[in-house]
Design a protein around this motif. Structure first.
Motif, PDB file in Angstrom:
ATOM      1  N   LYS A 235      72.596  71.313  59.536  1.00 28.99           N
ATOM      2  CA  LYS A 235      71.801  71.453  60.755  1.00 28.99           C
ATOM      3  C   LYS A 235      71.176  70.114  61.127  1.00 28.99           C
ATOM      4  CE  LYS A 235      68.060  74.010  60.737  1.00 28.99           C
ATOM      5  NZ  LYS A 235      67.207  75.216  60.657  1.00 28.99           N
ATOM      6  N   ASN A 240      67.309  74.960  65.932  1.00 26.82           N
ATOM      7  CA  ASN A 240      66.481  76.092  65.528  1.00 26.82           C
ATOM      8  C   ASN A 240      67.371  77.306  65.257  1.00 26.82           C
ATOM      9  OD1 ASN A 240      64.660  78.141  65.212  1.00 26.82           O
ATOM     10  ND2 ASN A 240      63.625  77.859  67.169  1.00 26.82           N
ATOM     11  N   SER A 241      67.339  77.793  64.037  1.00 27.95           N
ATOM     12  CA  SER A 241      68.176  78.943  63.678  1.00 27.95           C
ATOM     13  C   SER A 241      67.335  80.173  63.339  1.00 27.95           C
ATOM     14  CB  SER A 241      69.069  78.587  62.486  1.00 27.95           C
ATOM     15  OG  SER A 241      68.277  78.234  61.363  1.00 27.95           O
ATOM     16  N   LYS A 242      66.122  80.228  63.882  1.00 26.75           N
ATOM     17  CA  LYS A 242      65.213  81.323  63.536  1.00 26.75           C
ATOM     18  C   LYS A 242      65.780  82.692  63.898  1.00 26.75           C
ATOM     19  CE  LYS A 242      60.856  78.743  63.729  1.00 26.75           C
ATOM     20  NZ  LYS A 242      59.533  78.617  64.403  1.00 26.75           N
ATOM     21  N   ASP A 245      68.309  83.575  61.282  1.00 25.70           N
ATOM     22  CA  ASP A 245      67.650  83.743  59.982  1.00 25.70           C
ATOM     23  C   ASP A 245      66.936  85.086  59.884  1.00 25.70           C
ATOM     24  OD1 ASP A 245      66.647  80.241  59.562  1.00 25.70           O
ATOM     25  OD2 ASP A 245      68.592  81.254  59.494  1.00 25.70           O
ATOM     26  N   LEU A 248      69.230  87.808  58.641  1.00 20.05           N
ATOM     27  CA  LEU A 248      69.905  87.660  57.350  1.00 20.05           C
ATOM     28  C   LEU A 248      69.733  88.848  56.400  1.00 20.05           C
ATOM     29  CD1 LEU A 248      69.725  83.890  56.317  1.00 20.05           C
ATOM     30  CD2 LEU A 248      71.751  85.346  56.508  1.00 20.05           C
ATOM     31  N   VAL A 264      72.432  83.041  50.109  1.00 21.79           N
ATOM     32  CA  VAL A 264      72.129  81.848  50.904  1.00 21.79           C
ATOM     33  C   VAL A 264      71.144  80.979  50.135  1.00 21.79           C
ATOM     34  CG1 VAL A 264      71.288  80.971  53.114  1.00 21.79           C
ATOM     35  CG2 VAL A 264      72.474  83.179  53.021  1.00 21.79           C
ATOM     36  N   GLU A 266      69.277  76.892  49.932  1.00 20.03           N
ATOM     37  CA  GLU A 266      69.050  75.545  50.462  1.00 20.03           C
ATOM     38  C   GLU A 266      69.670  74.530  49.507  1.00 20.03           C
ATOM     39  OE1 GLU A 266      66.677  75.942  54.060  1.00 20.03           O
ATOM     40  OE2 GLU A 266      67.379  74.135  53.049  1.00 20.03           O
ATOM     41  N   GLN A 301      69.117  69.407  57.321  1.00 20.35           N
ATOM     42  CA  GLN A 301      69.116  70.570  56.429  1.00 20.35           C
ATOM     43  C   GLN A 301      70.545  70.978  56.097  1.00 20.35           C
ATOM     44  OE1 GLN A 301      67.960  74.375  58.120  1.00 20.35           O
ATOM     45  NE2 GLN A 301      66.827  74.953  56.283  1.00 20.35           N
ATOM     46  N   ARG A 303      72.464  74.333  54.196  1.00 20.78           N
ATOM     47  CA  ARG A 303      72.362  75.638  53.535  1.00 20.78           C
ATOM     48  C   ARG A 303      73.754  76.091  53.112  1.00 20.78           C
ATOM     49  NH1 ARG A 303      69.010  79.859  57.000  1.00 20.78           N
ATOM     50  NH2 ARG A 303      70.555  79.256  58.547  1.00 20.78           N
TER      51      ARG A 303
END
Length: 336
Positions: A235, A240-242, A245, A248, A264, A266, A301, A303
């Motif tokens: 990323k 923004n992947s809120k 997320d 999930l 998942v 980090e 980031q 993941r």
């Protein structure tokens, strides 16, 4: 003739009845406890010894294969193209017999690869699917240099460090759901209802999970008791992947019902890049065009989405058959 008094006769009968009494509850409890203790100690030890013997036999078969592989090379100046399709020479018959012996020990025999011009080879064998911890708990790799063994998850053989455990990243993407408005790979996610979002995203993850076997050239089977195959989602700063997320937990449960288990984690960006590069190298792929060293400065980031499947995909035909339903669901919502 001896006469027994009636009184003595009654005493004798009472004594006999007492001698015929059964076990008391306390005695039975103690007996069962002793048997349980003996079983708890002996059965695991027996299984461990049996497993050790099994693995030792696999190693003996590998030694035999190694010896005759060198004989084949000395005669033909190259190693066999396919170890499971050999000729009728003495060495080749002996190799085939040892492969049969390995299979009888519930170890795999399809992990054979060769180097340039058949100048080298690698034969990797692990417990067959569902037999981990029963047939053995180690994998063995045979090369012209000898036999090595590892903890069995297969990750080490693909350049994966200890911190990654048994998870092998074979694919990278950038931005699953990169913005609150629904950009990224899952476009228009924000325009759907919650139920539709879950159905849409779960379909995409199911397709991707099945694709991962192909991304490893079907060399790695991510079974429930074996390694996990994964992709890394990089990323960029500001993405923004809120929205994704938040879905999930529901997505993980939805996939679990399909026999797909998602985890998942980090990962450090630089480590994710170098680990992915090492895996590609181990798979024999040239990714020289990918500037792995720049990942840390370009992405903020990383993941890892790792998958284990109750039924991994074994070939391209099986993959095409299994993604049909998920693809229909995905393209019901996807907008180009």
């Amino acid at each position: 003739m001896v006469l027994i008094k009636e009184k003595d006769k009654n005493k004798h009968m009472i004594k006999m009845k007492r001698n015929k009494r059964g076990f008391t509850l306390g005695e039975m409890v103690v007996t069962v406890a002793i048997i349980g203790t003996i079983t708890a100690v002996s059965v695991p030890n027996y299984m461990r010894v049996k497993m050790q013997v099994n693995m030792e036999m696999v190693k003996q078969h590998l030694k035999t294969i190694g010896t005759h592989m060198n004989d084949v090379y000395n005669r033909n100046k190259q190693f066999p193209q396919d170890i499971n399709r050999l000729g009728s020479s003495g060495e080749e018959v002996a190799i085939t017999a040892s492969l049969f012996g390995i299979n009888r020990r519930e170890y795999t025999t399809d992990g054979y690869t060769t180097g340039p011009n058949l100048s080298t080879f690698q034969f990797r064998t692990c417990p067959q699917a569902g037999r981990w911890g029963i047939a053995g708990d180690r994998c063995f790799t045979l090369t012209p240099l000898g036999i090595t063994e590892d903890s069995g998850n297969g990750a080490a053989a693909f350049g994966v460090g200890a911190s990654w455990g048994n998870s092998i990243p074979v694919y990278i993407i950038s931005g699953i759901n990169a913005s609150a408005s629904g950009g990224g790979l899952l476009k228009n996610l924000a325009d759907l209802t919650n139920a539709e979002q879950i159905e849409y995203a779960a379909a995409w993850l199911e397709i991707t999970a099945l694709q991962l076997n192909g991304k490893s050239d079907y060399k790695i089977q991510n079974t429930l008791d074996g390694p996990a195959l994964s992709f890394i989602d990089f990323k960029q700063p500001g993405q923004n992947s809120k929205l994704f997320d938040a879905l999930l937990p529901s997505l993980i449960e939805t996939l679990k019902a399909k026999g797909i288990y998602l985890t998942v984690k980090e990962r450090p960006v630089a480590d994710a890049g170098t680990t992915y590069s090492a895996v590609q190298k181990a798979l024999g792929r040239n990714i020289g065009f990918v500037n792995v060293s720049s990942y840390a400065s370009y992405y903020s980031q990383a993941r890892e989405f790792s998958f284990q499947l109750a039924q991994p995909v074994k070939n391209k035909a099986e993959y095409r058959a299994r993604i049909a339903s998920a693809s229909q669901t995905f393209f019901k919502y996807y907008i180009l």
